[in-house]
Scaffold this active site. Structure first.
Site, PDB file in Angstrom:
ATOM      1  N   ASP A  11      48.888 -38.782 -68.638  1.00  0.00           N
ATOM      2  CA  ASP A  11      49.902 -37.787 -68.974  1.00  0.00           C
ATOM      3  C   ASP A  11      50.540 -37.422 -67.642  1.00  0.00           C
ATOM      4  OD1 ASP A  11      51.425 -35.583 -69.529  1.00  0.00           O
ATOM      5  OD2 ASP A  11      49.817 -34.394 -70.425  1.00  0.00           O
ATOM      6  N   GLU A  71      42.653 -34.247 -70.472  1.00  0.00           N
ATOM      7  CA  GLU A  71      42.255 -32.941 -71.024  1.00  0.00           C
ATOM      8  C   GLU A  71      40.962 -33.052 -71.837  1.00  0.00           C
ATOM      9  OE1 GLU A  71      45.009 -30.235 -72.765  1.00  0.00           O
ATOM     10  OE2 GLU A  71      46.610 -30.712 -71.347  1.00  0.00           O
ATOM     11  N   ASN A  88      53.451 -35.857 -67.263  1.00  0.00           N
ATOM     12  CA  ASN A  88      54.290 -34.660 -67.366  1.00  0.00           C
ATOM     13  C   ASN A  88      55.690 -34.886 -66.819  1.00  0.00           C
ATOM     14  OD1 ASN A  88      52.974 -32.408 -68.710  1.00  0.00           O
ATOM     15  ND2 ASN A  88      51.410 -32.566 -67.110  1.00  0.00           N
TER      16      ASN A  88
END
Length: 609
Positions: free
Chosen positions: A496, A351, A498
């Site tokens: 990440d 991100e 998730n």
């Protein structure tokens, strides 16, 4: 331009000596012992060269000339400019003399002789005390060390001296947080450049030129600034600096010579910091860079500004977070301090906004010895940084999952399985997730190479089957890099993902296979069910184990981030403890005034087997 041994020390000596002189003495010594400067910028990739110098009348000339042009034409143009400048100066002088004085009389006491008609000055270029022929091309004529003579004035030619092409201070500065200027250098190196920081002696009225790089002569009066005695690229303000602006004086260098100095004043005063942050205690474990045998690795979703700065984020996702703590300028201070304090060798970030990468992360981490690469996804992307003293970047092998799945023969078998489930195939191919793969080589032992992978898998809670397929593509691609392109190199896979440890994705990674009847194949209902069995050949482990959570927001907390390592080649030396639950929940949840993201960084020291 100086060419002295011990360049940084020499510059300090020269500067200190000049500071002890009065302005008149300094000007006198400069006039007596040094030539004016003529700066030439000439690079092979550009058709023109630039020539910059100041004429005797005080005007500054910037000329753009073809590199293939004969020298004589440039000298003729310089002579014309000098003549015009002389004429303007004479006209201005005459105008001043004829202007009435305050009492209404003439300014002159009597008639004087008419000024002589100016002749075009002699303009010559000399190299090693010999005149350069006028038919020599510009590219060859303007050599470093040549002397340009315009009338009675001589100029030392400096060809491609070190120069700042960009210089910028952060827009928000806090006590206790490192100030890392963004700078770009041409023909120079930050490590060979000279930096000196100043702070306001007293808070003053804002200067209209504040925040704009200026020359030494255009800065605020020296009496309003106090030296901090910090002569490094990075300055960390103390509480004593709160309410004051900062000024950076810097001189670009290349190890042998220095270029023109620049100064830059901060647009804002130093603000108070937030106090203790969630990462302060963690930094006690990472005070120093690790020894060569270890690889300190960080994986961190830093929360993209494009997601943090929405009405939905402020009112629904993070309503407990003070609005100013979601502002990018504020969060960047925390992110920079947190990352630089880990003294990491490899940092994988998710991100990452493109502007954050170039304007914030690169300047900060470069100042602490790291270099980075970026891969855009859609609105944000991935960044991987590595310590330059330990690693060099050998190659990059980034992919977009959907593009690789559709076009790379490596994934033909997987695609053939997926096409049997059109609804699932459509959803998988709509996702923009990417994989960043960097092959690093040890600077100490060229036989040691490592494959560093970084990703951010699809986020939706019902997207379990999509994450399974994305991971299958990722592992097949990583195998191609680490087995076919660079046989036998170990793998570090950060991101990440998730996915909590109870999901199919995690089971697939750790166990090497996933059965076709796993419940995650129907994670979004029967309509998108896509039963298939998958395998991979790696032997992977979560280096930081299975923490209770790496993501902690108001409505959810769980472990979503991992650093997977190749057990055949790497082992874990140390895992840096995560913040305590009390630290994480001091301000209810994340992000907060003391933590810049909704995720928590994973940090561990890995060791070659």
């Amino acid at each position: 331009m100086w060419r002295l041994p011990g360049a940084r020390a020499a510059l300090r000596v020269i500067r200190t000596a000049l500071e002890k002189l009065s302005p008149a003495e300094a000007q006198s010594q400069t006039a007596a012992g040094a030539m004016e400067r003529a700066v030439v910028r000439c690079v092979p990739s550009e058709p023109k060269l630039s020539l910059s110098f100041a004429l005797a009348d005080g005007s500054h000339k910037n000329m753009q000339r073809d590199q293939s042009e004969p020298l004589g034409r440039v000298l003729s143009r310089i002579a014309t400019n000098a003549l015009k400048g002389h004429a303007k100066a004479a006209a201005a002088k005459k105008s001043r003399k004829s202007r009435p004085n305050a009492s209404g009389g003439a300014a002159c006491s009597g008639p004087g002789p008419e000024p002589a008609v100016a002749c075009e000055p002699v303009v010559k270029l000399y190299y090693r005390e010999e005149a350069v022929a006028e038919d020599v091309l510009n590219v060859d004529a303007w050599q470093d060390g040549a002397v340009l003579q315009i009338g009675d004035v001589k100029y030392k030619v400096e060809r491609n001296p070190p120069a700042f092409t960009e210089l910028q201070l952060p827009r928000y500065i806090m006590a206790g947080f490192p100030v890392c200027p963004k700078l770009s250098l041409e023909f120079g190196d930050p490590a060979s450049s000279f930096f000196r920081w100043y702070k306001e002696a007293k808070p003053g009225a804002a200067d209209p030129e504040v925040g704009i790089p200026s020359s030494l002569s255009s800065s605020s009066p020296s009496s309003s600034w106090t030296e901090t005695e910090v002569e490094e690229r990075v300055y960390t303000p103390s509480n004593a600096d709160i309410g004051l602006r900062l000024k950076l004086h810097c001189t670009p260098g290349d190890g042998q010579r220095f270029g023109p100095s620049r100064e830059l004043e901060s647009v804002c005063v130093v603000e108070a910091g937030p106090g203790t942050c969630t990462f302060d205690h963690r930094h006690l474990y990472t005070k120093k860079v690790t020894e060569d045998a270890l690889i300190r690795t960080v994986s961190y979703n830093i929360l993209a500004d494009t997601y943090a700065q929405t009405e939905f984020s402020r009112t629904v996702l993070y309503p407990y977070c003070a609005p100013y703590a979601l502002e990018l300028d504020y969060r960047q201070n925390l992110i920079q301090k947190e990352l630089t304090g880990y003294n990491a060798d490899v940092i994988c970030l998710q991100e990452v906004d493109r502007a954050v990468f170039s304007d914030s992360l690169v300047p900060a981490l470069e100042a602490f010895g790291l270099e980075g690469v970026f891969r855009i996804k859609q609105h944000e992307g991935l960044a991987t940084f590595y310590r330059k003293s330990k690693f060099s970047l050998l190659s990059q092998h980034d992919i977009s999952f959907y593009e690789a799945l559709e076009s790379d023969p490596l994934h033909k078998e997987l695609l053939e399985k997926l096409v049997l489930y059109p609804s699932a195939q459509e959803k998988v191919l709509q996702r923009s997730s990417v994989l960043q793969v960097s092959v690093l080589q040890s600077t100490k032992d060229s036989s040691k190479r490592i494959c560093v992978a970084n990703t951010h898998l699809y986020w939706h809670p019902k997207g379990g089957y999509i994450r399974l397929i994305q991971m299958a593509v990722a592992l097949a691609h990583i195998r191609h890099v680490s087995c076919d392109l660079y046989p036998g190199i170990p793998v570090i896979f950060c991101g990440d993902f998730n996915s909590t440890p109870s999901t199919g994705m995690y089971h697939f990674v750790i166990n090497g296979s996933i059965p076709e009847d796993h419940e995650d194949w129907a994670s979004n209902g029967e309509e998108e069910r896509c039963n298939m069995s998958l395998t991979h050949f790696f032997k992977l482990k979560s280096a930081c184990g299975e923490p209770a959570y790496t993501n902690y927001v108001g409505g959810f907390h769980g472990c979503l981030d991992y650093i997977f390592i190749d057990l055949n080649a790497l082992e874990v030396e140390q895992v840096i403890p995560l913040p305590s639950h009390e630290e994480v929940t001091t301000h209810q949840a994340l992000p907060s005034v003391s933590h810049p993201s909704d995720h928590i960084a994973l940090v561990c020291d890995l060791k070659w087997k």
